[in-house]
Write a protein that holds these residues in place. Sequence first.
Motif, PDB file in Angstrom:
ATOM      1  N   UNK A  98     -10.377 -21.220   2.569  1.00  0.00           N
ATOM      2  CA  UNK A  98     -11.717 -21.729   2.285  1.00  0.00           C
ATOM      3  C   UNK A  98     -12.640 -21.333   3.429  1.00  0.00           C
ATOM      4  N   UNK A  99     -13.790 -20.743   3.105  1.00  0.00           N
ATOM      5  CA  UNK A  99     -14.715 -20.266   4.127  1.00  0.00           C
ATOM      6  C   UNK A  99     -16.043 -21.014   4.070  1.00  0.00           C
ATOM      7  N   UNK A 100     -16.766 -20.960   5.190  1.00  0.00           N
ATOM      8  CA  UNK A 100     -18.086 -21.560   5.243  1.00  0.00           C
ATOM      9  C   UNK A 100     -19.017 -20.759   6.124  1.00  0.00           C
ATOM     10  N   UNK A 101     -20.322 -20.871   5.850  1.00  0.00           N
ATOM     11  CA  UNK A 101     -21.345 -20.239   6.671  1.00  0.00           C
ATOM     12  C   UNK A 101     -21.664 -21.121   7.880  1.00  0.00           C
ATOM     13  N   UNK A 102     -22.170 -20.483   8.922  1.00  0.00           N
ATOM     14  CA  UNK A 102     -22.690 -21.188  10.093  1.00  0.00           C
ATOM     15  C   UNK A 102     -23.667 -22.280   9.637  1.00  0.00           C
ATOM     16  N   UNK A 103     -23.661 -23.453  10.273  1.00  0.00           N
ATOM     17  CA  UNK A 103     -24.529 -24.549   9.814  1.00  0.00           C
ATOM     18  C   UNK A 103     -26.017 -24.245   9.854  1.00  0.00           C
ATOM     19  N   UNK A 104     -26.441 -23.210  10.595  1.00  0.00           N
ATOM     20  CA  UNK A 104     -27.855 -22.835  10.615  1.00  0.00           C
ATOM     21  C   UNK A 104     -28.207 -21.773   9.566  1.00  0.00           C
ATOM     22  N   UNK A 105     -27.266 -21.416   8.729  1.00  0.00           N
ATOM     23  CA  UNK A 105     -27.526 -20.378   7.723  1.00  0.00           C
ATOM     24  C   UNK A 105     -27.822 -21.008   6.359  1.00  0.00           C
ATOM     25  N   UNK A 106     -28.751 -21.947   6.343  1.00  0.00           N
ATOM     26  CA  UNK A 106     -29.062 -22.668   5.109  1.00  0.00           C
ATOM     27  C   UNK A 106     -29.633 -21.768   4.020  1.00  0.00           C
ATOM     28  N   UNK A 107     -30.587 -20.910   4.383  1.00  0.00           N
ATOM     29  CA  UNK A 107     -31.206 -20.031   3.380  1.00  0.00           C
ATOM     30  C   UNK A 107     -30.215 -18.990   2.880  1.00  0.00           C
ATOM     31  N   UNK A 108     -29.429 -18.427   3.792  1.00  0.00           N
ATOM     32  CA  UNK A 108     -28.450 -17.424   3.378  1.00  0.00           C
ATOM     33  C   UNK A 108     -27.361 -18.068   2.515  1.00  0.00           C
ATOM     34  N   UNK A 109     -26.996 -19.291   2.829  1.00  0.00           N
ATOM     35  CA  UNK A 109     -26.047 -20.035   1.998  1.00  0.00           C
ATOM     36  C   UNK A 109     -26.613 -20.251   0.601  1.00  0.00           C
ATOM     37  N   UNK A 110     -27.890 -20.607   0.541  1.00  0.00           N
ATOM     38  CA  UNK A 110     -28.560 -20.794  -0.747  1.00  0.00           C
ATOM     39  C   UNK A 110     -28.605 -19.482  -1.537  1.00  0.00           C
ATOM     40  N   UNK A 111     -28.970 -18.376  -0.857  1.00  0.00           N
ATOM     41  CA  UNK A 111     -29.046 -17.086  -1.537  1.00  0.00           C
ATOM     42  C   UNK A 111     -27.668 -16.638  -2.019  1.00  0.00           C
ATOM     43  N   UNK A 112     -26.631 -16.926  -1.249  1.00  0.00           N
ATOM     44  CA  UNK A 112     -25.267 -16.619  -1.691  1.00  0.00           C
ATOM     45  C   UNK A 112     -24.948 -17.383  -2.968  1.00  0.00           C
ATOM     46  N   UNK A 113     -25.316 -18.657  -3.012  1.00  0.00           N
ATOM     47  CA  UNK A 113     -25.076 -19.455  -4.210  1.00  0.00           C
ATOM     48  C   UNK A 113     -25.847 -18.971  -5.417  1.00  0.00           C
ATOM     49  N   UNK A 114     -26.993 -18.331  -5.182  1.00  0.00           N
ATOM     50  CA  UNK A 114     -27.813 -17.779  -6.267  1.00  0.00           C
ATOM     51  C   UNK A 114     -27.443 -16.328  -6.559  1.00  0.00           C
ATOM     52  N   UNK A 115     -26.371 -15.844  -5.974  1.00  0.00           N
ATOM     53  CA  UNK A 115     -25.846 -14.493  -6.158  1.00  0.00           C
ATOM     54  C   UNK A 115     -26.837 -13.416  -5.715  1.00  0.00           C
ATOM     55  N   UNK A 116     -27.596 -13.728  -4.670  1.00  0.00           N
ATOM     56  CA  UNK A 116     -28.538 -12.764  -4.098  1.00  0.00           C
ATOM     57  C   UNK A 116     -28.134 -12.349  -2.683  1.00  0.00           C
ATOM     58  N   UNK A 117     -26.935 -12.747  -2.254  1.00  0.00           N
ATOM     59  CA  UNK A 117     -26.425 -12.350  -0.944  1.00  0.00           C
ATOM     60  C   UNK A 117     -24.918 -12.198  -1.032  1.00  0.00           C
ATOM     61  N   UNK A 118     -24.397 -11.193  -0.364  1.00  0.00           N
ATOM     62  CA  UNK A 118     -22.955 -10.931  -0.345  1.00  0.00           C
ATOM     63  C   UNK A 118     -22.502 -10.710   1.084  1.00  0.00           C
ATOM     64  N   UNK A 119     -21.223 -10.989   1.339  1.00  0.00           N
ATOM     65  CA  UNK A 119     -20.600 -10.758   2.636  1.00  0.00           C
ATOM     66  C   UNK A 119     -19.728  -9.510   2.532  1.00  0.00           C
ATOM     67  N   UNK A 120     -19.926  -8.552   3.430  1.00  0.00           N
ATOM     68  CA  UNK A 120     -19.065  -7.374   3.517  1.00  0.00           C
ATOM     69  C   UNK A 120     -18.156  -7.597   4.716  1.00  0.00           C
TER      70      UNK A 120
END
Length: 465
Positions: A98-120
Amino acid sequence: MKKLDRRQFLRTSLAGAASLSPLSALLGMLPEARAADSSGGYKALVCVLLEGGADAFNMVAPKQGSAHEAYRDVRGSMALSGSALLGFDPASYDDGVSYGFHPRMNRMHELFGRQKLAVIANVGTLVQPVSRAEILNGAPVPNQLFSHNTQRDQWMTADAAVRQKAGWAARMADVFDPDEPLFNLTSGGKNLMQQGGAKSTFEFDGGGIYAFDDYYAFREDGALGETYRQLLQHDSSHGNRLVEAYAHRRNNNIALFNALSGILEDAPDFPEFSGGVHESGAPLGKQLRAVARMLAVKDQFPNRPQRQVFFVNYHGWDTHNTPLDADSHLVDYLDKSLGAFQDALAQLGLEQQVTTFTCSDFGRSITPNGQGTDHGWGGHAFVMGGAIKGGDIYGTMPRIRRESPDALDDRLIPGISVEQYYAPLATWFGASTQELDVIFPNLHRFSGSGLEFMDQDVLFSDGFE
């Protein structure tokens, strides 16, 4: 470098072309404009360099269980707590952790949930695919690993096997349209990624356009200024082909600078971008705001270019003594700036047409070095936009633990090469398989080189739409 004052330019009347309206002069001097695609065929890439070597292993980290315990053990006091990490569920990636984003990455976390951001996952410079055992047995690795300048250059040229003189975006410009002066643009300063091609990179910022070497054009007195002005009047009548070629090119550039200065006067301001605090250079928000302003008026550009690559630079990631802890201003500002930029693209209706991606000098060591971490090798990258298959992890997440089999000492060995990371972006632009080999000469060493993080519905097999 002197900033071009448009009113001063008009007063000096440098060349015959300058006496015309700037846009008319430009169109008269440039090669014949190719047919513009007005049906939504425009595409742009925005490269965000995290200069200094970003510690991505505190930006995406194991959130719970034995993987998190191993992460806390190896990272020591700089490890983030599992409860603070912003958990996410990848669309298809599953390695049992199970992975998580840094606690200050709120917008990037949101964009990931909306399928507008990916992790390479775990990208870096490679000569060829290698394991720890193969390296210990003498397999080739990139020259001067862990060196800022050399490794950054290899990210910019996308070839760790041979020292290239041109960057990969410059080679891509030559493949697509070597006559287009607005293919590569930068608000983050000169960079190797965009240099070395048939056309120079166009530099700009949020307040206007830069002229690179026209200092004497703005001097109203002195022999040098007068000589320079006279030189520019001989783009076809001097008799010396070298003088004529130089004058012709400078006149083209001056007219282009002037035309775009006028166009940018009507661009939106996008005040939602924050200024931010930086160690050096223009803040990321200012640079991304400048890109957004350019994109807002792109249809007014001469020739209406259909493919453009923008470069911005976020300094300050050489974090030997600055851990990316739960209150990291570096991560917070990156998150806010990327979120504001994606909001601006949505406002402009360009979410599907603009893809933003990050790169860095290298990753960081998985063990602490003082309060921060040392130079590393592989690291995670992020891709953002409406044309990606977001909400997922691509590649293989490395094991963050002591004596990790994925590491050389405490530096993670990349599982994905820079070429493999960039190739889908070039393919999305419209590069064919043959053209990919020109843009990325070392790509052939990596089998299965096409990571499928771009939406296949918007890929082209060859050429423009």
